[in-house]
Design an enzyme around this catalytic site. Structure first.
Site, PDB file in Angstrom:
ATOM      1  N   ARG A  18       0.835  -1.213   0.000  1.00  0.00           N
ATOM      2  CA  ARG A  18       0.000   0.000   0.000  1.00  0.00           C
ATOM      3  C   ARG A  18       0.866   1.257   0.000  1.00  0.00           C
ATOM      4  O   ARG A  18       0.587   2.213  -0.731  1.00  0.00           O
ATOM      5  CB  ARG A  18      -0.944   0.014   1.205  1.00  0.00           C
ATOM      6  CG  ARG A  18      -2.056  -1.017   1.096  1.00  0.00           C
ATOM      7  CD  ARG A  18      -2.948  -1.032   2.331  1.00  0.00           C
ATOM      8  NE  ARG A  18      -2.131  -1.340   3.500  1.00  0.00           N
ATOM      9  CZ  ARG A  18      -2.205  -0.711   4.672  1.00  0.00           C
ATOM     10  NH1 ARG A  18      -3.059   0.266   4.864  1.00  0.00           N
ATOM     11  NH2 ARG A  18      -1.428  -1.061   5.672  1.00  0.00           N
ATOM     12  N   ASN A  36      -6.205  -2.622   2.759  1.00  0.00           N
ATOM     13  CA  ASN A  36      -6.157  -4.058   2.985  1.00  0.00           C
ATOM     14  C   ASN A  36      -7.571  -4.600   3.170  1.00  0.00           C
ATOM     15  O   ASN A  36      -8.408  -3.953   3.800  1.00  0.00           O
ATOM     16  CB  ASN A  36      -5.340  -4.401   4.238  1.00  0.00           C
ATOM     17  CG  ASN A  36      -3.850  -4.281   4.016  1.00  0.00           C
ATOM     18  OD1 ASN A  36      -3.364  -4.257   2.896  1.00  0.00           O
ATOM     19  ND2 ASN A  36      -3.103  -4.205   5.096  1.00  0.00           N
TER      20      ASN A  36
END
Length: 91
Positions: A18, A36
């Site tokens: 990320r 997530n």
């Protein structure tokens, strides 16, 4: 504004995926988010006025922007109903 929803599966959690996706997005001027998911995937919302830059972003996410990440499967969906934002966040 061109908008897509991406689901990346593979080694995409716990490897800086990320964070690396945010760095990539910021470098290309892409807005959206990376989050997530409980199933181990990462959901990415991405948008840009420049279709070419958005395509470049998508291709680089497919190859994993994280050095220790790996994308095994990838789903891409165009979704013009995504609410516009002018930054990229990670959740």
């Amino acid at each position: 504004m061109h908008k897509v929803r991406i689901t990346a599966n593979g080694r995409v959690q716990g490897v800086g995926f990320r964070f690396s996706t945010k760095i990539l997005a910021d470098s290309l001027g892409i807005y959206g988010s990376a989050e997530n998911q409980d199933d181990g995937s990462v959901k990415i919302i991405a948008m840009s006025e420049d279709k070419r830059l958005l395509q470049q972003f998508v291709e680089q996410v497919k190859r994993s922007p994280a050095p220790f990440g790996r994308v095994d499967s990838f789903q891409l969906e165009r979704d013009e109903s995504i609410t516009e934002t002018h930054r990229f966040t990670t959740n």
